[in-house]
Design a protein around this motif. Structure first.
Motif, PDB file in Angstrom:
ATOM      1  N   ARG A  35     -52.955  -4.899  55.169  1.00  0.00           N
ATOM      2  CA  ARG A  35     -53.627  -5.745  54.173  1.00  0.00           C
ATOM      3  C   ARG A  35     -53.920  -7.120  54.769  1.00  0.00           C
ATOM      4  O   ARG A  35     -54.998  -7.676  54.571  1.00  0.00           O
ATOM      5  N   ILE A  36     -52.928  -7.663  55.508  1.00  0.00           N
ATOM      6  CA  ILE A  36     -53.161  -8.975  56.109  1.00  0.00           C
ATOM      7  C   ILE A  36     -54.279  -8.887  57.138  1.00  0.00           C
ATOM      8  O   ILE A  36     -55.135  -9.765  57.238  1.00  0.00           O
ATOM      9  N   GLU A  37     -54.280  -7.794  57.888  1.00  0.00           N
ATOM     10  CA  GLU A  37     -55.340  -7.644  58.897  1.00  0.00           C
ATOM     11  C   GLU A  37     -56.713  -7.644  58.245  1.00  0.00           C
ATOM     12  O   GLU A  37     -57.661  -8.255  58.759  1.00  0.00           O
ATOM     13  N   ASP A  38     -56.818  -6.977  57.084  1.00  0.00           N
ATOM     14  CA  ASP A  38     -58.097  -7.006  56.371  1.00  0.00           C
ATOM     15  C   ASP A  38     -58.462  -8.427  55.973  1.00  0.00           C
ATOM     16  O   ASP A  38     -59.629  -8.835  56.073  1.00  0.00           O
ATOM     17  N   VAL A  39     -57.437  -9.155  55.522  1.00  0.00           N
ATOM     18  CA  VAL A  39     -57.674 -10.552  55.146  1.00  0.00           C
ATOM     19  C   VAL A  39     -58.224 -11.337  56.330  1.00  0.00           C
ATOM     20  O   VAL A  39     -59.188 -12.105  56.200  1.00  0.00           O
ATOM     21  N   LEU A  40     -57.630 -11.099  57.507  1.00  0.00           N
ATOM     22  CA  LEU A  40     -58.058 -11.852  58.684  1.00  0.00           C
ATOM     23  C   LEU A  40     -59.510 -11.564  59.031  1.00  0.00           C
ATOM     24  O   LEU A  40     -60.271 -12.457  59.383  1.00  0.00           O
ATOM     25  N   LYS A  41     -59.889 -10.272  58.900  1.00  0.00           N
ATOM     26  CA  LYS A  41     -61.280  -9.931  59.212  1.00  0.00           C
ATOM     27  C   LYS A  41     -62.238 -10.667  58.279  1.00  0.00           C
ATOM     28  O   LYS A  41     -63.331 -11.064  58.683  1.00  0.00           O
ATOM     29  N   GLU A  42     -61.827 -10.821  57.014  1.00  0.00           N
ATOM     30  CA  GLU A  42     -62.641 -11.581  56.066  1.00  0.00           C
ATOM     31  C   GLU A  42     -62.701 -13.061  56.463  1.00  0.00           C
ATOM     32  O   GLU A  42     -63.762 -13.678  56.488  1.00  0.00           O
ATOM     33  N   LEU A  43     -61.515 -13.605  56.793  1.00  0.00           N
ATOM     34  CA  LEU A  43     -61.405 -15.039  57.098  1.00  0.00           C
ATOM     35  C   LEU A  43     -62.269 -15.443  58.273  1.00  0.00           C
ATOM     36  O   LEU A  43     -62.754 -16.560  58.363  1.00  0.00           O
ATOM     37  N   LYS A  44     -62.416 -14.506  59.192  1.00  0.00           N
ATOM     38  CA  LYS A  44     -63.160 -14.782  60.412  1.00  0.00           C
ATOM     39  C   LYS A  44     -64.552 -15.328  60.126  1.00  0.00           C
ATOM     40  O   LYS A  44     -65.099 -16.101  60.909  1.00  0.00           O
ATOM     41  N   LYS A  45     -65.092 -14.932  58.972  1.00  0.00           N
ATOM     42  CA  LYS A  45     -66.436 -15.415  58.637  1.00  0.00           C
ATOM     43  C   LYS A  45     -66.440 -16.932  58.461  1.00  0.00           C
ATOM     44  O   LYS A  45     -67.468 -17.573  58.636  1.00  0.00           O
ATOM     45  N   GLU A  46     -65.283 -17.478  58.063  1.00  0.00           N
ATOM     46  CA  GLU A  46     -65.269 -18.914  57.772  1.00  0.00           C
ATOM     47  C   GLU A  46     -64.577 -19.743  58.843  1.00  0.00           C
ATOM     48  O   GLU A  46     -64.934 -20.890  59.069  1.00  0.00           O
ATOM     49  N   ILE A  47     -63.532 -19.186  59.445  1.00  0.00           N
ATOM     50  CA  ILE A  47     -62.767 -19.996  60.396  1.00  0.00           C
ATOM     51  C   ILE A  47     -62.552 -19.236  61.703  1.00  0.00           C
ATOM     52  O   ILE A  47     -62.946 -18.082  61.838  1.00  0.00           O
ATOM     53  N   THR A  48     -61.920 -19.927  62.635  1.00  0.00           N
ATOM     54  CA  THR A  48     -61.612 -19.336  63.924  1.00  0.00           C
ATOM     55  C   THR A  48     -60.130 -18.978  63.943  1.00  0.00           C
ATOM     56  O   THR A  48     -59.317 -19.690  63.367  1.00  0.00           O
ATOM     57  N   ILE A  49     -59.789 -17.868  64.584  1.00  0.00           N
ATOM     58  CA  ILE A  49     -58.406 -17.412  64.551  1.00  0.00           C
ATOM     59  C   ILE A  49     -57.918 -17.111  65.972  1.00  0.00           C
ATOM     60  O   ILE A  49     -58.621 -16.483  66.761  1.00  0.00           O
ATOM     61  N   ILE A  50     -56.720 -17.598  66.281  1.00  0.00           N
ATOM     62  CA  ILE A  50     -56.073 -17.185  67.525  1.00  0.00           C
ATOM     63  C   ILE A  50     -54.873 -16.330  67.127  1.00  0.00           C
ATOM     64  O   ILE A  50     -54.015 -16.767  66.370  1.00  0.00           O
ATOM     65  N   LEU A  51     -54.858 -15.127  67.639  1.00  0.00           N
ATOM     66  CA  LEU A  51     -53.867 -14.156  67.208  1.00  0.00           C
ATOM     67  C   LEU A  51     -52.982 -13.765  68.392  1.00  0.00           C
ATOM     68  O   LEU A  51     -53.430 -13.088  69.304  1.00  0.00           O
ATOM     69  N   VAL A  52     -51.743 -14.224  68.366  1.00  0.00           N
ATOM     70  CA  VAL A  52     -50.789 -13.798  69.380  1.00  0.00           C
ATOM     71  C   VAL A  52     -50.089 -12.565  68.851  1.00  0.00           C
ATOM     72  O   VAL A  52     -49.644 -12.552  67.702  1.00  0.00           O
ATOM     73  N   THR A  53     -50.056 -11.526  69.642  1.00  0.00           N
ATOM     74  CA  THR A  53     -49.420 -10.316  69.111  1.00  0.00           C
ATOM     75  C   THR A  53     -48.709  -9.530  70.200  1.00  0.00           C
ATOM     76  O   THR A  53     -49.101  -9.544  71.366  1.00  0.00           O
ATOM     77  N   ASN A  54     -47.630  -8.881  69.794  1.00  0.00           N
ATOM     78  CA  ASN A  54     -46.911  -7.986  70.697  1.00  0.00           C
ATOM     79  C   ASN A  54     -47.473  -6.582  70.631  1.00  0.00           C
ATOM     80  O   ASN A  54     -47.151  -5.733  71.452  1.00  0.00           O
ATOM     81  N   LEU A  55     -48.287  -6.341  69.602  1.00  0.00           N
ATOM     82  CA  LEU A  55     -48.794  -4.992  69.407  1.00  0.00           C
ATOM     83  C   LEU A  55     -50.196  -4.931  69.985  1.00  0.00           C
ATOM     84  O   LEU A  55     -51.131  -5.502  69.439  1.00  0.00           O
ATOM     85  N   VAL A  56     -50.320  -4.251  71.126  1.00  0.00           N
ATOM     86  CA  VAL A  56     -51.641  -4.232  71.760  1.00  0.00           C
ATOM     87  C   VAL A  56     -52.673  -3.581  70.844  1.00  0.00           C
ATOM     88  O   VAL A  56     -53.837  -3.968  70.841  1.00  0.00           O
ATOM     89  N   GLN A  57     -52.204  -2.632  70.024  1.00  0.00           N
ATOM     90  CA  GLN A  57     -53.167  -1.971  69.135  1.00  0.00           C
ATOM     91  C   GLN A  57     -53.686  -2.929  68.076  1.00  0.00           C
ATOM     92  O   GLN A  57     -54.812  -2.812  67.606  1.00  0.00           O
ATOM     93  N   GLN A  58     -52.834  -3.900  67.697  1.00  0.00           N
ATOM     94  CA  GLN A  58     -53.293  -4.892  66.734  1.00  0.00           C
ATOM     95  C   GLN A  58     -54.397  -5.751  67.352  1.00  0.00           C
ATOM     96  O   GLN A  58     -55.402  -6.030  66.716  1.00  0.00           O
ATOM     97  N   ALA A  59     -54.202  -6.118  68.602  1.00  0.00           N
ATOM     98  CA  ALA A  59     -55.245  -6.884  69.294  1.00  0.00           C
ATOM     99  C   ALA A  59     -56.523  -6.062  69.345  1.00  0.00           C
ATOM    100  O   ALA A  59     -57.621  -6.556  69.101  1.00  0.00           O
ATOM    101  N   ARG A  60     -56.362  -4.788  69.615  1.00  0.00           N
ATOM    102  CA  ARG A  60     -57.536  -3.922  69.708  1.00  0.00           C
ATOM    103  C   ARG A  60     -58.275  -3.850  68.379  1.00  0.00           C
ATOM    104  O   ARG A  60     -59.500  -3.888  68.328  1.00  0.00           O
ATOM    105  N   ARG A  61     -57.500  -3.756  67.282  1.00  0.00           N
ATOM    106  CA  ARG A  61     -58.121  -3.654  65.961  1.00  0.00           C
ATOM    107  C   ARG A  61     -58.832  -4.947  65.577  1.00  0.00           C
ATOM    108  O   ARG A  61     -59.869  -4.918  64.927  1.00  0.00           O
TER     109      ARG A  61
END
Ligand SMILES: Nc1ncnc2c1ncn2[C@@H]1O[C@H](COP(=O)(O)OP(=O)(O)OP(=O)(O)O)[C@@H](O)[C@H]1O
Ligand SMILES: [Mg+2]
Lengths: 260, 289
Positions: free
Chosen positions: A193-219
């Motif tokens: 659900r949060i990931e969906d939120v981030l995809k929406e947010l991207k339209k308005e702001i810039t996001i730097i996402l540090v993640t341990n899950l490579v698949q999350q980075a991929r998504r």
């Protein structure tokens, strides 16, 4: 796919030049050069100790609170050198941060989200009400807490607190959102659900996402940087990286999960 | 199947003995407290009445009540608190929230620790020199309370700093990250969540102040004054000094009188301690994280 549709000469939000970070004499990060474009999700992956958290920390000048921390190099935020900002508080308000472990402040849910606007000088209850509802909705938390806005934020469940933290970061009305392994304490459903939120947010702001899950980075990430023991090994379009076109064999190894 | 080895059995035996030993020590600790209270209530209880609390001493302090001493102690404690709490809390805020870990901070910390270790009679002499003579307050409530304040400051600072440091660092970081200044962070998050701890420390401090004799003896407390102080520049009687006087300095005091004075003094201290404990329990019930 997402990365490919991005126009290459998109405006630059953040530019990092020759950045090195030291704790005392001990380098944590060396010679980082990268740019983050407006409206992209910029992923940073890498094993523990690679300096990802240290990197995020210096972006809003939080190194001030760690006496041993030294920063060399230049960071331009919206074209302006952040070390030259006279008002660091204004800079920090433009940059929202979400930590690995959720930190619900020991205030009511309402105050958690309204504190930042209040500190920024918004006083009218009606204005604050609007901000609180908007931020909680965007963080996908509104429906769960709308009937108990006055109960303590620090007593929500871990996943709810993390969304509360995101709502709080959004209440700053930031231009840049830094997420440090936000899903560590969050269940998979909430993570999605949060990931969906981030995809929406991207339209308005810039996001730097540090993640341990490579698949999350991929998504999520449009472009991804791979950090390894204090160096930036490679930066590339996420899709290309994951389709095997890496410049460095170490990146390939990390992505495939054979590492160490 | 798990079977207890010889080692397991021996460990269990030791465990039981150690526990018993600690329990005995704890009981040993409680005995003197109970004895003191028992003797005081038994000997001093019968004399205590509303009259005893609210009348002046008479017949060379061999009869009558303790009213001026009671009022004097309240004066001394309140004025001392008015001085030591703002200064102590501000200093603790500085040391815990602002100061960097450098030589100056270390020197200050060392000074505080040493100040806490200074015997009260030395504080008394300092009080005479500084407040009575140098600042010219004379022997007065003001001089005595300032001496008490100086003496209790380190404890106020230490207990306040502990209360502040019990607030998780992550809360501060979260506030700083959203652009709050240090003071905004303190005002909105740190203080509201440590005020209970600070108050508890302060109340405990009050009770200690109420019982002190040496620091007020030369700076403001009077042997015998059958009227109440009007301003902070007056002298006053005080419970602790009164107890000392009726126990050792005046002939012909009935045997129970010192016990009664001591009982009232202890009752004051215990009441304040209980308030502090009740407060702590109440606030623990409302723990926020
Ligand atoms: N406050 C500190 N004082 C001293 N050294 C530190 C401090 N914080 C981090 N370091 C060091 O800096 C290096 C990088 O740490 P950092 O937290 O940035 O790594 P990370 O990539 O975020 O790791 P993880 O994936 O485990 O979160 C580590 O070697 C760490 O020991
Ligand atoms: Mg980290």
């Amino acid at each position: 796919m997402v990365g490919a549709t991005e126009s290459p000469n998109q405006a630059t939000k953040l530019e990092v030049r020759d950045l090195s970070i030291y704790y005392g004499d001990q380098p944590a990060l060396q010679n980082i050069n990268l740019t983050v474009r407006e409206h992209e999700i910029f992923g940073i992956i890498g094993p523990a100790n690679s300096g990802k958290t240290s990197f995020l920390r210096v972006l809003n000048r939080m190194e001030m609170f760690v006496p041993s921390m030294k920063v060399k190099g230049q960071i331009l935020f919206g074209g302006r050198d952040i070390s030259k900002w006279r008002n660091v508080y204004a800079l920090r308000r433009l940059i929202g941060v979400v930590f690995p472990l959720p930190v619900g402040l020991p205030l009511s849910i309402y105050d958690n989200v309204s504190l930042s606007p209040r500190l920024a000088g918004i006083r009218k209850r009606a204005d604050l009400d609007i901000i609180v509802e908007k931020c909680l909705r965007r963080a996908a938390l509104w429906d769960e807490v709308k009937d108990r806005l006055n109960s303590l934020g620090s007593l929500l469940s871990g996943g709810q607190q993390q969304r509360l933290t995101i709502a709080r970061a959004l209440s700053q009305n930031p231009q840049l959102l830094l997420l440090d392994e936000f899903s560590i304490a969050v269940d998979p459903v909430t993570t999605m659900r949060i990931e969906d939120v981030l995809k929406e947010l991207k339209k308005e702001i810039t996001i730097i996402l540090v993640t341990n899950l490579v698949q999350q980075a991929r998504r999520l990430a449009d472009r991804t940087a791979f950090f390894l023991s204090g160096r930036c090994v490679e930066i590339g379009e996420t899709e290309q990286m994951f389709s095997g076109k890496t410049e460095d064999p170490q990146t390939q190894a990390y992505l495939e999960g054979r590492f160490g | 199947m798990f079977t207890a080895t010889e080692l397991n059995i021996r460990n269990q035996k030791i465990e039981r003995r150690v526990k018993l030993l600690f329990l005995l020590m704890t009981i040993l600790l409680v005995i003197p407290v109970i004895l003191i209270l028992g003797v005081l209530v038994y000997e001093g209880g019968p004399l205590i009445s509303v009259d005893f609390l609210l009348t002046d001493p008479k017949d060379g302090m061999t009869a009558g009540g303790i009213f001026p001493a009671l009022v004097g102690t309240i004066w001394l404690v309140i004025v001392a608190l008015l001085v030591s709490v703002p200064i102590g809390v501000a200093a603790a805020l500085y040391l815990s929230e602002y100061a960097r870990d450098n030589w100056l901070t270390r020197v200050i910390n060392l000074a505080i620790i040493n100040l806490a270790g200074v015997p009260s009679i030395v504080h008394a002499l300092f009080g005479v020199g500084a407040f009575v003579l140098f600042f010219g307050f004379g022997t007065s409530i003001l001089a005595a309370s300032l001496t008490l304040a100086v003496m209790t400051l380190p404890v106020v600072i230490v207990s306040t700093r502990e209360a502040l440091q019990a607030v998780p660092q992550a809360f501060r970081e979260a506030c700083w990250n959203m652009g709050a200044t240090r003071w905004q962070t303190i005002r909105h998050v740190v203080l509201p969540n440590s005020v209970s701890g600070i108050l508890t420390g302060v109340i405990l401090e009050v009770s200690r102040t109420a019982g002190e004799t040496a620091p007020i003896m030369f700076t403001g407390a009077a042997f015998f004054l059958p009227f109440l102080p009007q301003t902070v520049l007056d002298q006053t009687m005080a419970m602790s000094l009164h107890l000392f006087v009726v126990s050792t300095q005046v002939p012909g005091v009935p045997e129970q009188l010192p016990f009664s004075v001591a009982l009232v003094l202890i009752a004051i201290v215990l009441t304040m301690n209980s308030i502090s404990i009740a407060f702590r329990i109440y606030l623990r019930g409302k723990k926020k994280w």
